[in-house]
Design a protein around this motif. Structure first.
Motif, mmCIF file in Angstrom:
data_model
loop_
_atom_site.group_PDB
_atom_site.id
_atom_site.type_symbol
_atom_site.label_atom_id
_atom_site.label_comp_id
_atom_site.label_asym_id
_atom_site.label_seq_id
_atom_site.Cartn_x
_atom_site.Cartn_y
_atom_site.Cartn_z
ATOM 1 N N LEU A 173 63.963 -34.791 6.514
ATOM 2 C CA LEU A 173 64.556 -33.465 6.701
ATOM 3 C C LEU A 173 65.856 -33.332 5.911
ATOM 4 N N TYR A 174 66.541 -34.460 5.695
ATOM 5 C CA TYR A 174 67.787 -34.405 4.924
ATOM 6 C C TYR A 174 67.518 -34.022 3.471
ATOM 7 N N ILE A 175 66.362 -34.406 2.942
ATOM 8 C CA ILE A 175 66.012 -34.030 1.579
ATOM 9 C C ILE A 175 65.778 -32.526 1.499
ATOM 10 N N VAL A 176 65.086 -31.994 2.482
ATOM 11 C CA VAL A 176 64.839 -30.548 2.532
ATOM 12 C C VAL A 176 66.166 -29.793 2.629
ATOM 13 N N SER A 177 67.072 -30.288 3.465
ATOM 14 C CA SER A 177 68.342 -29.589 3.666
ATOM 15 C C SER A 177 69.190 -29.578 2.409
ATOM 16 N N SER A 178 69.074 -30.624 1.573
ATOM 17 C CA SER A 178 69.880 -30.674 0.355
ATOM 18 C C SER A 178 69.462 -29.610 -0.650
ATOM 19 N N VAL A 179 68.214 -29.120 -0.540
ATOM 20 C CA VAL A 179 67.739 -28.039 -1.404
ATOM 21 C C VAL A 179 68.030 -26.679 -0.770
ATOM 22 N N LEU A 180 67.822 -26.612 0.532
ATOM 23 C CA LEU A 180 67.900 -25.327 1.231
ATOM 24 C C LEU A 180 69.314 -24.763 1.268
ATOM 25 N N PHE A 181 70.326 -25.639 1.315
ATOM 26 C CA PHE A 181 71.707 -25.159 1.404
ATOM 27 C C PHE A 181 72.444 -25.522 0.113
#
Length: 435
Positions: free
Chosen positions: A123-131
């Protein structure tokens, strides 16, 4: 020099950082108590390993794209093109890194033992793109990005305290700690708070390759940095028992929290110095000099303060909370990390100085290749030291801290040597131009 806008940025960032630390100081001892040494160590081992996926996804854009946006932020069309070029490149990198990490999770025995934890840390990988916090930084509006993060963290903090009640809740703790940045990203995409969402710009595949090529030295620097930061925890987990990983993680977290107090000033001044480096080199040098004294002074003060406070952890926790109190166990765990923290404390000062000589001087004046070479050498040095010092050591955490300290000292010396040459050349050029 430091105008009203920059001062307000710095003030707001420190205010938000303080609120972030309130949340951290609540969750840190809470998780040590609830998850126990084994659970806390396993979670931090997974966090350290998943950072490789985050590093690949970020690909150095947190430095290269920030500089690029800062230099064209008065041109909305140019800024929008940079945004979409970088965002689409990060999406492709996210898919690649997630696939690689998925394979490794079920291939490596040490990862497979905690497969559920490793899977959810993605989920941390997803968050680095999303924000896109790099976009906020390029516009010098980090206080608004940080505000979104604090709001999201406060929203999820209650659930963390309510639902995490034992070692069996390690996965839940991972999910709740990854949620704030995802939530902040969703809020920004729907509202455009802080920095307006840029208009859509069609990006050619060739532009994505150009963006990756331009950011390669920065990515190489980030990977090399991980070899003496997150990789230290990974190597410790491979060479030692989870208890040593937990003790090292507790010590390093406290030191990096203290070092993080310097972060807002660096984040606020980096895009401003990058802008001055193009239009007003004399102003850039003045701001770098100011950063040297402020960051160096704060780093020295925090290093000395931490070293002097270490002996107080155990008696203070017992006198305030009692020997049987759960919160006291967290501080007692920190007391077992005292020797590690004694070796770690100078890293605060060294880190503050490396920001000045490296990111705030070498990078803004285009010396990213030298910057990356130094960090590559530092990363390899740390791996070598860890392989020599840690295996079969009963004080593996202490040896890991000693390795990090030596590597940080090497970095500061290498950055300082080249930064001094660069600033002398620039001053000479300014003097020649004035004659």
């Amino acid at each position: 020099m430091v105008n009203t806008r920059l001062r307000s940025n710095i003030f707001a960032l420190y205010l938000v950082q303080g609120l972030n630390y309130v949340v951290s100081f609540v969750t840190f001892p809470f998780l040590i108590v609830q998850l126990g040494g084994e659970g806390f160590g396993a979670m931090n081992f997974a966090f350290a390993c998943i950072q490789y996926g985050v590093l690949l996804t970020d690909f150095g854009f947190n430095l290269s794209a920030v500089r690029d946006v800062a230099q064209v932020r008065d041109d909305p069309a140019a800024a929008a093109r940079i945004f979409w070029r970088v965002t689409l490149a990060k999406v492709l990198l996210m898919l690649v890194s997630s696939l690689v990490l998925l394979v490794l999770t079920f291939s490596l025995e040490s990862w497979r033992a905690h497969a559920d934890v490793f899977l959810w840390t993605q989920l941390y990988i997803v968050s680095s793109v999303l924000f896109p916090i790099w976009y906020f930084q390029g516009f010098e509006k980090l206080q608004l990005a940080s505000g979104l993060m604090v709001f999201a963290r406060a929203l999820t903090l209650g659930f963390l305290l309510l639902w995490v009640s034992g070692p069996q809740d390690v996965v839940l703790a991972v999910i709740l700690q990854a949620t704030p940045q995802i939530l902040a990203g969703v809020l920004w995409w729907f509202t455009g708070w802080g920095v307006a969402r840029p208009a859509w710009v069609a990006v050619q595949f060739g532009e994505l390759k150009d963006a990756l090529r331009a950011s390669w030295p920065f990515f190489l620097s980030a990977i090399s940095t991980s070899l003496y930061t997150t990789s230290t925890t990974v190597l410790l987990g491979m060479f030692s028992v989870p208890l040593q990983v937990g003790l090292f993680a507790a010590a390093s977290k406290l030191v990096y929290i203290a070092q993080g107090l310097i972060g807002p000033f660096v984040q606020a001044t980096y895009p401003r110095i990058a802008q001055y480096a193009v239009n007003d080199k004399a102003a850039a040098l003045k701001l770098i000099r100011k950063a040297f004294f402020l960051q160096g002074g704060v780093g020295l003060a925090m290093t000395l303060a931490l070293a002097m406070m270490l002996p107080l952890f155990t008696p203070l926790s017992v006198s305030v909370f009692g020997e049987s109190a759960g919160i006291s166990k967290a501080f007692l765990a920190l007391s077992h990390s005292q020797e590690i923290m004694y070796w770690f404390a100078p890293v605060i000062l060294l880190g503050a100085l490396s920001y000045v000589f490296g990111q705030q001087t070498l990078l803004v004046f285009g010396l990213e290749r030298y910057f990356s070479r130094v960090l590559v050498a530092a990363g390899l040095l740390n791996v070598g030291l860890m392989c020599v010092l840690v295996p079969n050591s009963v004080n593996a955490g202490v040896r890991a801290a000693q390795s990090v300290l030596l590597v940080e000292a090497f970095i500061v010396l290498a950055f300082w040597w080249r930064a001094r040459q660069v600033t002398r050349e620039i001053k000479h050029g300014i003097e020649q131009g004035a004659m």
